[in-house]
Design a protein around this motif. Structure first.
Motif, PDB file in Angstrom:
ATOM      1  N   HIS A  16       0.821  -1.209   0.000  1.00 48.62           N
ATOM      2  CA  HIS A  16       0.000   0.000   0.000  1.00 48.62           C
ATOM      3  C   HIS A  16       0.859   1.265   0.000  1.00 48.62           C
ATOM      4  N   SER A  45       2.680   4.906  -0.663  1.00 48.56           N
ATOM      5  CA  SER A  45       2.314   6.316  -0.791  1.00 48.56           C
ATOM      6  C   SER A  45       2.851   6.836  -2.118  1.00 48.56           C
ATOM      7  N   MET A  54      -7.489   2.763  -4.672  1.00 49.44           N
ATOM      8  CA  MET A  54      -8.200   3.542  -3.661  1.00 49.44           C
ATOM      9  C   MET A  54      -7.238   3.916  -2.538  1.00 49.44           C
ATOM     10  N   LYS A  55      -7.579   4.977  -1.856  1.00 49.97           N
ATOM     11  CA  LYS A  55      -6.786   5.379  -0.701  1.00 49.97           C
ATOM     12  C   LYS A  55      -7.164   4.518   0.491  1.00 49.97           C
ATOM     13  N   VAL A  56      -6.160   4.009   1.184  1.00 52.48           N
ATOM     14  CA  VAL A  56      -6.428   3.256   2.405  1.00 52.48           C
ATOM     15  C   VAL A  56      -6.896   4.221   3.491  1.00 52.48           C
ATOM     16  N   ASN A  57      -6.357   5.415   3.492  1.00 48.56           N
ATOM     17  CA  ASN A  57      -6.724   6.425   4.481  1.00 48.56           C
ATOM     18  C   ASN A  57      -7.255   7.678   3.799  1.00 48.56           C
ATOM     19  N   LEU A  62      -9.752  11.033   3.398  1.00 50.33           N
ATOM     20  CA  LEU A  62     -10.027  12.139   4.325  1.00 50.33           C
ATOM     21  C   LEU A  62      -8.803  12.442   5.180  1.00 50.33           C
ATOM     22  N   HIS A  63      -7.659  12.455   4.536  1.00 44.89           N
ATOM     23  CA  HIS A  63      -6.425  12.633   5.294  1.00 44.89           C
ATOM     24  C   HIS A  63      -5.964  14.076   5.288  1.00 44.89           C
ATOM     25  N   SER A  87      -6.810  16.805   6.885  1.00 43.77           N
ATOM     26  CA  SER A  87      -6.423  17.284   8.209  1.00 43.77           C
ATOM     27  C   SER A  87      -7.024  16.365   9.251  1.00 43.77           C
ATOM     28  N   ALA A  88      -6.326  16.199  10.339  1.00 45.37           N
ATOM     29  CA  ALA A  88      -6.777  15.282  11.382  1.00 45.37           C
ATOM     30  C   ALA A  88      -8.045  15.816  12.025  1.00 45.37           C
ATOM     31  N   ASN A 106     -15.297   2.740   9.672  1.00 42.03           N
ATOM     32  CA  ASN A 106     -15.693   4.000   9.047  1.00 42.03           C
ATOM     33  C   ASN A 106     -16.625   3.716   7.885  1.00 42.03           C
ATOM     34  N   TYR A 164     -18.137   5.433   4.666  1.00 41.92           N
ATOM     35  CA  TYR A 164     -18.038   6.585   3.785  1.00 41.92           C
ATOM     36  C   TYR A 164     -19.269   6.644   2.904  1.00 41.92           C
TER      37      TYR A 164
END
Lengths: 147, 147
Positions: free
Chosen positions: B34, B36, B70-73, B75-76, B78-79, B127, B129
């Motif tokens: 996965h 970046s 797809m993004k694993v995370n 909504l990254h 901002s925390a 989560n 979505y």
DNA sequence: GTTATTGCAAACATTTTGCACCAGC
DNA sequence: GCTGGTGCAAAATGTTTGCAATAAC
């Protein structure tokens, strides 16, 4: 939630009490919108004109470390991509950020009726945060070193 | 996975074929870690000395839009923090990024044996979505405008 | 009075944007 | 040849760090 209660929460967690920290903790306890550091800063800067984003970040870090708040989206440092878009789960090591696929888990999620009326789910995403084998061993080594 | 197959995947999704895109897609299909954008860039810059991070980001965006990765995370950006640290789930609107708590869902996750032997789960995170009520209505409006 | 926190500036990392050159179709 | 992609520079955003002034205990 009154100020006295907030003060004792901080004291119990051995976090020095400051007006800024009280205000941030209060916001976190009151609000239901899962604010970002920026959002907290924006809503508190009128009450604390000298407040800076840095202080908000510092405070959030301290609160999170004591378990008084948590990030909804951890591991947000950089986006990680998966070329496998079929349904599966991810286990994410909180130490080395390794991501492991789990294809053969059984996941059952039943959502309340009220929720299905206000939200249309497009993707369901299960993330397991923890320690991979290597990092568990490292943690054990750390303990050993402490003896 | 050979080059011909990768080419046809891109063509099927109406994505213009370039060597860089082929290489990035190949990495995403081959790798299990996965990566970046930075990780992809690092491993491909020897093969494509002129490659830049910008191209990697552009390509990932295009592939994600077509559902090829797809993004694993997600909504990254901002925390987002939660003052409620008791176990509950989050529904996250992919349009307005609103986050809604779900306290009364039934979640059952059974993990395979092999997994529990290599990973120690500390936190389990569900989560969902999708679209909140307001953004569903906006989406409907958009469709109406198209008529 | 000592220690820790705040606020400022600046650095850093990740991601996005504008524009000239170049490659795919 | 036209359209769209790449690469460069720079900007934008989110977050962290070093340090002097200040507040909490």
């Amino acid at each position: 939630m009154d100020k006295k209660e907030l003060v004792s929460i901080l004291r119990e967690n051995e976090i020095q009490v400051t007006p800024q920290r009280l205000a941030i903790l209060e916001q976190l306890k009151l609000r239901k919108d899962h604010p970002s550091a920026e959002m907290l800063f924006t809503c508190l800067k009128d009450e604390f004109p000298s407040l800076t984003l840095v202080t908000v970040y510092n405070t959030l870090q301290k609160l999170e470390l004591s378990g008084l708040c948590m990030k909804v989206n951890p591991l947000h440092t950089s986006a990680r991509y998966d070329g496998n878009v079929t349904a599966h789960q991810h286990a994410i090591c909180i130490n080395c950020q390794k991501i492991v696929d789990i294809h053969d888990a059984t996941v059952f999620i039943e959502l309340p009726k009220w929720f299905n009326e206000i939200f249309k789910v497009l993707k369901q995403c299960v993330n397991l945060y923890g320690l991979c084998k290597e990092c568990q061993e490292l943690a054990d080594d750390d303990k050993a070193l402490l003896n």
